[in-house]
Design a protein around this motif. Sequence first.
Motif, PDB file in Angstrom:
ATOM      1  N   UNK A  84      12.871  11.079  -1.106  1.00  0.00           N
ATOM      2  CA  UNK A  84      12.197  10.309  -1.357  1.00  0.00           C
ATOM      3  C   UNK A  84      12.214   9.123  -0.623  1.00  0.00           C
ATOM      4  N   UNK A  85      13.484   8.775  -0.454  1.00  0.00           N
ATOM      5  CA  UNK A  85      13.006   7.606   0.871  1.00  0.00           C
ATOM      6  C   UNK A  85      12.767   7.379   2.153  1.00  0.00           C
ATOM      7  N   UNK A  86      12.375   8.586   1.710  1.00  0.00           N
ATOM      8  CA  UNK A  86      10.729   8.511   3.749  1.00  0.00           C
ATOM      9  C   UNK A  86       9.508   8.704   2.921  1.00  0.00           C
ATOM     10  N   UNK A  87       9.296   8.845   1.269  1.00  0.00           N
ATOM     11  CA  UNK A  87       8.147   8.599   1.052  1.00  0.00           C
ATOM     12  C   UNK A  87       7.405   7.193   0.894  1.00  0.00           C
ATOM     13  N   UNK A  88       9.474   6.420  -0.038  1.00  0.00           N
ATOM     14  CA  UNK A  88       8.807   5.610  -0.396  1.00  0.00           C
ATOM     15  C   UNK A  88       8.608   4.199   0.823  1.00  0.00           C
ATOM     16  N   UNK A  89       8.672   4.728   2.027  1.00  0.00           N
ATOM     17  CA  UNK A  89       8.531   4.094   3.208  1.00  0.00           C
ATOM     18  C   UNK A  89       7.444   4.060   3.506  1.00  0.00           C
ATOM     19  N   UNK A  90       6.969   5.059   3.475  1.00  0.00           N
ATOM     20  CA  UNK A  90       5.377   5.210   4.135  1.00  0.00           C
ATOM     21  C   UNK A  90       4.473   4.523   3.286  1.00  0.00           C
ATOM     22  N   UNK A  91       4.732   5.138   1.528  1.00  0.00           N
ATOM     23  CA  UNK A  91       4.174   3.558   0.523  1.00  0.00           C
ATOM     24  C   UNK A  91       4.383   2.331   0.853  1.00  0.00           C
ATOM     25  N   UNK A  92       5.386   1.907   0.954  1.00  0.00           N
ATOM     26  CA  UNK A  92       5.588   0.915   1.417  1.00  0.00           C
ATOM     27  C   UNK A  92       4.656   0.240   2.762  1.00  0.00           C
ATOM     28  N   UNK A  93       4.636   0.860   3.489  1.00  0.00           N
ATOM     29  CA  UNK A  93       3.539   0.617   5.591  1.00  0.00           C
ATOM     30  C   UNK A  93       2.375   0.482   4.538  1.00  0.00           C
ATOM     31  N   UNK A  94       1.600   1.138   3.746  1.00  0.00           N
ATOM     32  CA  UNK A  94       0.057   1.440   3.899  1.00  0.00           C
ATOM     33  C   UNK A  94       0.521  -0.381   2.496  1.00  0.00           C
ATOM     34  N   UNK A  95       1.229  -0.594   2.037  1.00  0.00           N
ATOM     35  CA  UNK A  95       1.013  -1.255   0.533  1.00  0.00           C
ATOM     36  C   UNK A  95       1.192  -2.933   1.630  1.00  0.00           C
ATOM     37  N   UNK A  96       1.650  -2.672   2.857  1.00  0.00           N
ATOM     38  CA  UNK A  96       2.578  -3.538   3.324  1.00  0.00           C
ATOM     39  C   UNK A  96       1.056  -3.954   4.108  1.00  0.00           C
ATOM     40  N   UNK A  97       0.122  -3.195   4.571  1.00  0.00           N
ATOM     41  CA  UNK A  97      -1.210  -3.687   5.272  1.00  0.00           C
ATOM     42  C   UNK A  97      -2.449  -4.159   4.490  1.00  0.00           C
ATOM     43  N   UNK A  98      -2.637  -3.933   2.956  1.00  0.00           N
ATOM     44  CA  UNK A  98      -3.423  -4.284   2.238  1.00  0.00           C
ATOM     45  C   UNK A  98      -2.756  -5.420   1.742  1.00  0.00           C
ATOM     46  N   UNK A  99      -1.907  -5.342   1.073  1.00  0.00           N
ATOM     47  CA  UNK A  99      -1.146  -7.124   1.724  1.00  0.00           C
ATOM     48  C   UNK A  99      -1.605  -7.622   1.369  1.00  0.00           C
ATOM     49  N   UNK A 100      -0.740  -7.589   2.971  1.00  0.00           N
ATOM     50  CA  UNK A 100      -1.099  -8.384   4.343  1.00  0.00           C
ATOM     51  C   UNK A 100      -2.727  -9.025   4.644  1.00  0.00           C
ATOM     52  N   UNK A 101      -3.518  -7.904   4.220  1.00  0.00           N
ATOM     53  CA  UNK A 101      -5.182  -8.211   4.567  1.00  0.00           C
ATOM     54  C   UNK A 101      -4.926  -7.670   6.281  1.00  0.00           C
ATOM     55  N   UNK A 102      -3.909  -6.588   6.524  1.00  0.00           N
ATOM     56  CA  UNK A 102      -4.391  -7.008   7.979  1.00  0.00           C
ATOM     57  C   UNK A 102      -5.294  -6.219   8.852  1.00  0.00           C
ATOM     58  N   UNK A 103      -5.751  -6.729   9.515  1.00  0.00           N
ATOM     59  CA  UNK A 103      -6.777  -6.146  10.514  1.00  0.00           C
ATOM     60  C   UNK A 103      -6.897  -4.858  11.477  1.00  0.00           C
ATOM     61  N   UNK A 104      -7.038  -5.188  12.416  1.00  0.00           N
ATOM     62  CA  UNK A 104      -7.286  -4.297  13.810  1.00  0.00           C
ATOM     63  C   UNK A 104      -5.480  -3.722  13.831  1.00  0.00           C
ATOM     64  N   UNK A 105      -4.927  -3.051  14.226  1.00  0.00           N
ATOM     65  CA  UNK A 105      -3.784  -2.930  14.272  1.00  0.00           C
ATOM     66  C   UNK A 105      -3.218  -2.709  15.859  1.00  0.00           C
ATOM     67  N   UNK A 106      -2.676  -2.502  16.313  1.00  0.00           N
ATOM     68  CA  UNK A 106      -1.486  -2.588  17.636  1.00  0.00           C
ATOM     69  C   UNK A 106      -1.826  -0.862  17.785  1.00  0.00           C
ATOM     70  N   UNK A 107      -2.442  -0.532  18.995  1.00  0.00           N
ATOM     71  CA  UNK A 107      -2.538   0.912  19.111  1.00  0.00           C
ATOM     72  C   UNK A 107      -1.164   1.353  18.837  1.00  0.00           C
TER      73      UNK A 107
END
Length: 203
Positions: A84-107
Motif C-alpha cells: 500500500x505504501x509503494x502505491x501511495x508514493x507512486x500516486x503522490x509522485x504523479x500528483x506532484x507533477x500535476x500540482x506543481x505543473x512540472x514540465x520537462x523532467x531531467x532524463x
Amino acid sequence: MRFSPRDNAFFDLFAADARNVRDGVRLLSQALASDADRAALAVALKEVEHQGDEHTHDIIRRVNSTFVTPFDREDIYRLASALDDVLDDVDAALDLMVLYRVGDLPAGVGDMVDVLDRAAELTAEAMPRLRTASELTDYWIEVNRLENQADQVYRRLLARIFSGEYDALTVHKLKDVVDTLEDAVDGFETVANIVEQIAIKES
C-alpha cells in the motif's frame, strides 16, 4: 469464514494487490511521455490507488476472520501495508507533477521510473509464489540490486537539480518529485525484505 494454510485466499489477494501496484507504476511511466496528459493519468492512477486500499482492507479483513493463516499474521499485515505504501508514493509522485505543473523532467527521472517498473514487474511475478517463498531468492536479490541502482540515479539527479541549471522554485518542485520516486523504490525493497523474512521463518 476460516481457511486452512493450504487455501489460496491470501496468496490470491496479495497477487491481485501486486498486479494493481504494477498497473499504477505503468500509469506513472506513461506520464513521462512528452505528449502525455498527466492530469488524466493522475485521475486514473488515483482510481488504482483506491483499488489498492480495497485490496489492503480485504487482506486485513481476511486476517481478522481466519483462525489459521498461511504465515505469521504480523507479516501479513506488514506485507499488505508495504504494498500500500509503494502505491501511495507512486500516486503522490504523479500528483506532484500535476500540482506543481512540472514540465520537462531531467532524463534521470525516466531511469528511476524504469527501475520502479522493473521492481513492480518482479513483485507482481513473485506474489503468486508466496506459498513457496523460499524459492524467491532471486526476486529479493534483484529488487535489492535495483534499489542500489536507483540510489545512484537519485544522487546524479540531485547533482543535476542543484547544478544551477534550474531556478530555486523549480529545484524545490523537482526535488519533491524525485524524493517521492526514491521513497517508492525503497518501498519495493521493503516488500522484498518482508518476503525474505517470511521465507526464513517458513524454512
